[in-house]
Design a protein around this motif. Structure first.
Motif, PDB file in Angstrom:
ATOM      1  N   UNK A  67     -69.513 -51.826 -65.903  1.00 15.98           N
ATOM      2  CA  UNK A  67     -70.034 -51.881 -64.532  1.00 15.98           C
ATOM      3  C   UNK A  67     -68.947 -51.733 -63.472  1.00 15.98           C
ATOM      4  N   UNK A  68     -67.685 -51.730 -63.858  1.00 19.81           N
ATOM      5  CA  UNK A  68     -66.601 -51.710 -62.868  1.00 19.81           C
ATOM      6  C   UNK A  68     -66.224 -50.312 -62.409  1.00 19.81           C
ATOM      7  N   UNK A  69     -66.737 -49.269 -63.074  1.00 17.76           N
ATOM      8  CA  UNK A  69     -66.429 -47.885 -62.670  1.00 17.76           C
ATOM      9  C   UNK A  69     -67.722 -47.083 -62.574  1.00 17.76           C
ATOM     10  N   UNK A  70     -67.670 -46.001 -61.836  1.00 17.57           N
ATOM     11  CA  UNK A  70     -68.856 -45.153 -61.678  1.00 17.57           C
ATOM     12  C   UNK A  70     -69.255 -44.524 -63.003  1.00 17.57           C
ATOM     13  N   UNK A  71     -68.256 -44.091 -63.786  1.00 18.66           N
ATOM     14  CA  UNK A  71     -68.561 -43.503 -65.082  1.00 18.66           C
ATOM     15  C   UNK A  71     -69.243 -44.520 -65.991  1.00 18.66           C
ATOM     16  N   UNK A  72     -68.766 -45.755 -65.961  1.00 18.46           N
ATOM     17  CA  UNK A  72     -69.367 -46.800 -66.777  1.00 18.46           C
ATOM     18  C   UNK A  72     -70.794 -47.102 -66.344  1.00 18.46           C
ATOM     19  N   UNK A  73     -71.012 -47.126 -65.032  1.00 18.27           N
ATOM     20  CA  UNK A  73     -72.371 -47.384 -64.540  1.00 18.27           C
ATOM     21  C   UNK A  73     -73.313 -46.238 -64.901  1.00 18.27           C
ATOM     22  N   UNK A  74     -72.810 -45.003 -64.819  1.00 15.29           N
ATOM     23  CA  UNK A  74     -73.629 -43.857 -65.224  1.00 15.29           C
ATOM     24  C   UNK A  74     -73.968 -43.931 -66.711  1.00 15.29           C
ATOM     25  N   UNK A  75     -73.011 -44.376 -67.511  1.00 14.01           N
ATOM     26  CA  UNK A  75     -73.257 -44.534 -68.945  1.00 14.01           C
ATOM     27  C   UNK A  75     -74.350 -45.563 -69.204  1.00 14.01           C
ATOM     28  N   UNK A  76     -74.297 -46.696 -68.515  1.00 13.19           N
ATOM     29  CA  UNK A  76     -75.320 -47.727 -68.693  1.00 13.19           C
ATOM     30  C   UNK A  76     -76.697 -47.213 -68.295  1.00 13.19           C
ATOM     31  N   UNK A  77     -76.753 -46.447 -67.200  1.00 16.43           N
ATOM     32  CA  UNK A  77     -78.034 -45.888 -66.756  1.00 16.43           C
ATOM     33  C   UNK A  77     -78.591 -44.905 -67.783  1.00 16.43           C
ATOM     34  N   UNK A  78     -77.694 -44.096 -68.358  1.00 17.89           N
ATOM     35  CA  UNK A  78     -78.129 -43.122 -69.359  1.00 17.89           C
ATOM     36  C   UNK A  78     -78.598 -43.828 -70.626  1.00 17.89           C
ATOM     37  N   UNK A  79     -77.917 -44.896 -71.007  1.00 21.67           N
ATOM     38  CA  UNK A  79     -78.331 -45.665 -72.178  1.00 21.67           C
ATOM     39  C   UNK A  79     -79.699 -46.315 -71.957  1.00 21.67           C
ATOM     40  N   UNK A  80     -79.937 -46.778 -70.738  1.00 23.01           N
ATOM     41  CA  UNK A  80     -81.239 -47.374 -70.422  1.00 23.01           C
ATOM     42  C   UNK A  80     -82.348 -46.334 -70.516  1.00 23.01           C
ATOM     43  N   UNK A  81     -82.078 -45.133 -70.049  1.00 23.86           N
ATOM     44  CA  UNK A  81     -83.060 -44.057 -70.156  1.00 23.86           C
ATOM     45  C   UNK A  81     -83.358 -43.725 -71.617  1.00 23.86           C
ATOM     46  N   UNK A  82     -82.313 -43.731 -72.431  1.00 26.62           N
ATOM     47  CA  UNK A  82     -82.502 -43.441 -73.852  1.00 26.62           C
ATOM     48  C   UNK A  82     -83.364 -44.510 -74.508  1.00 26.62           C
ATOM     49  N   UNK A  83     -83.069 -45.785 -74.223  1.00 27.95           N
ATOM     50  CA  UNK A  83     -83.882 -46.868 -74.792  1.00 27.95           C
ATOM     51  C   UNK A  83     -85.334 -46.772 -74.323  1.00 27.95           C
ATOM     52  N   UNK A  84     -85.528 -46.422 -73.055  1.00 30.80           N
ATOM     53  CA  UNK A  84     -86.883 -46.302 -72.520  1.00 30.80           C
ATOM     54  C   UNK A  84     -87.636 -45.152 -73.188  1.00 30.80           C
ATOM     55  N   UNK A  85     -86.962 -44.016 -73.401  1.00 27.60           N
ATOM     56  CA  UNK A  85     -87.599 -42.870 -74.051  1.00 27.60           C
ATOM     57  C   UNK A  85     -87.992 -43.211 -75.487  1.00 27.60           C
ATOM     58  N   UNK A  86     -87.126 -43.907 -76.177  1.00 27.84           N
ATOM     59  CA  UNK A  86     -87.445 -44.327 -77.544  1.00 27.84           C
ATOM     60  C   UNK A  86     -88.616 -45.307 -77.561  1.00 27.84           C
ATOM     61  N   UNK A  87     -88.702 -46.174 -76.538  1.00 30.39           N
ATOM     62  CA  UNK A  87     -89.808 -47.129 -76.450  1.00 30.39           C
ATOM     63  C   UNK A  87     -91.133 -46.417 -76.218  1.00 30.39           C
ATOM     64  N   UNK A  88     -91.119 -45.392 -75.366  1.00 25.73           N
ATOM     65  CA  UNK A  88     -92.337 -44.602 -75.121  1.00 25.73           C
ATOM     66  C   UNK A  88     -92.769 -43.900 -76.406  1.00 25.73           C
ATOM     67  N   UNK A  89     -91.821 -43.320 -77.095  1.00 30.75           N
ATOM     68  CA  UNK A  89     -92.111 -42.608 -78.340  1.00 30.75           C
ATOM     69  C   UNK A  89     -92.706 -43.567 -79.392  1.00 30.75           C
ATOM     70  N   UNK A  90     -92.096 -44.742 -79.503  1.00 28.88           N
ATOM     71  CA  UNK A  90     -92.570 -45.728 -80.487  1.00 28.88           C
ATOM     72  C   UNK A  90     -93.966 -46.244 -80.132  1.00 28.88           C
ATOM     73  N   UNK A  91     -94.259 -46.396 -78.844  1.00 30.98           N
ATOM     74  CA  UNK A  91     -95.558 -46.926 -78.423  1.00 30.98           C
ATOM     75  C   UNK A  91     -96.690 -45.960 -78.752  1.00 30.98           C
ATOM     76  N   UNK A  92     -96.407 -44.657 -78.750  1.00 32.77           N
ATOM     77  CA  UNK A  92     -97.442 -43.663 -79.007  1.00 32.77           C
ATOM     78  C   UNK A  92     -97.698 -43.445 -80.494  1.00 32.77           C
TER      79      UNK A  92
END
Length: 300
Positions: A272-297
């Motif tokens: 969270x201390x750098x922009x690159x790190x924050x972008x990485x966390x956001x991308x990881x959250x999107x990946x987890x969310x996409x996997x959750x949508x896929x699993x729910x269907x």
């Protein structure tokens, strides 16, 4: 041998005491011919044991209350149906934001409607063509998994699977690339920050040693400044006292520098201390969310 005696008799019943095979007396009641009585049948609503209000109601009041509840339920279903039709019309016109507003209103009335949550998930993903809002869509996917029928989920999965798999693959590649770059950047910064921290530790220790020596000399001369009439110790006490004050200021500066260097080392370990790190966390959250949508269907 069993025996029996007649002890009483009326036109309807005969009462006998019978000695059974074990020699014990038992009472036998033989009924006369009786016409079966017709029982009145009442349709009494079931009362919830933990509902104190219903427990004191008469059957008529309870039936009226049940009728009102059923009427309210039908009205809610009608209202939800109307809102869902409006949302479907908006989705057909690609006005997904407006459709979501209608669906939010419908969800407040019936939060366990599986078709509603399915339509809401479709609106968030623009009919599974745009996953820019996949994070809130993942929350809706949990409700889809819980309330939507298996047939409906299978139908949605057939439509969503190609784009979902492509989106997940892209996110995984992006996360891997960003993680490698972030780890490399942190490792490069760590070398410099560790070096600066060691320097700050050495500086702090050195200034502290000077301060401790000057403070000790000040105390030493202060304890003897009136022992001679020339005033030599008084002058030395003042001189070393001034130097001790200067060393104390230097010690405060060194301590602040040390704190900054230690803090940099700690922050460098956080994404969270750098922009690159924050972008990485956001991308990881999107990946987890996409996997959750896929699993729910997927039909379990």
């Amino acid at each position: 041998m069993a025996e029996e005696r007649l002890i009483d008799e009326d036109k309807d019943k005969k009462y006998r005491i019978k000695i059974n095979a074990d020699g014990e007396e038992e009472l036998v009641i033989e009924g006369g011919e009786q016409q079966p009585e017709e029982e009145a049948v009442f349709d009494v609503p079931v009362v919830e044991e933990d509902n104190e209000e219903e427990a004191v109601m008469t059957p008529e009041q309870l039936a009226a209350k049940r009728e009102r509840e059923e009427q309210e339920r039908r009205e809610i279903e009608q209202k939800v149906g109307e809102l869902m039709k409006k949302a479907e019309s908006e989705c057909a016109l690609y006005r997904y934001a407006t459709a979501l507003e209608f669906l939010e209103q419908a969800e407040e009335l019936d939060g366990e409607n599986g078709d509603l949550h399915a339509l809401k998930l479709s609106a968030y993903t623009r009919n599974f063509t745009d996953y820019s809002q996949v994070v809130p869509a993942a929350a809706v996917a949990e409700c889809v998994d819980k309330y939507t029928s298996a047939e409906k989920k299978a139908e949605m999965l057939k439509l969503a699977e190609p784009s979902l798999e492509q989106n997940i693959a892209q996110l995984r590649a992006s996360v891997t690339d960003m993680k490698n770059r972030n780890d490399q950047a942190k490792a490069e910064r760590a070398v410099k920050f560790e070096k600066d921290r060691r320097t700050s530790v050495i500086a702090f220790v050195a200034v502290f040693a000077v301060f401790a020596c000057l403070a000790a000399l000040t105390g030493f001369f202060a304890s003897r400044m009136y022992s001679v009439s020339t005033g030599t110790f008084l002058i030395l006490t003042c001189v070393f006292g001034g130097l001790t004050l200067i060393a104390l200021i230097g010690l405060a500066v060194a301590a602040r520098y040390l704190n900054i260097m230690c803090r940099r080392v700690r922050l460098n370990k956080r994404n969270t201390s750098t922009q690159l790190g924050r972008d990485l966390l956001a991308e990881q959250e999107k990946l987890r969310a996409s996997l959750a949508v896929y699993a729910a269907l997927k039909v379990k």
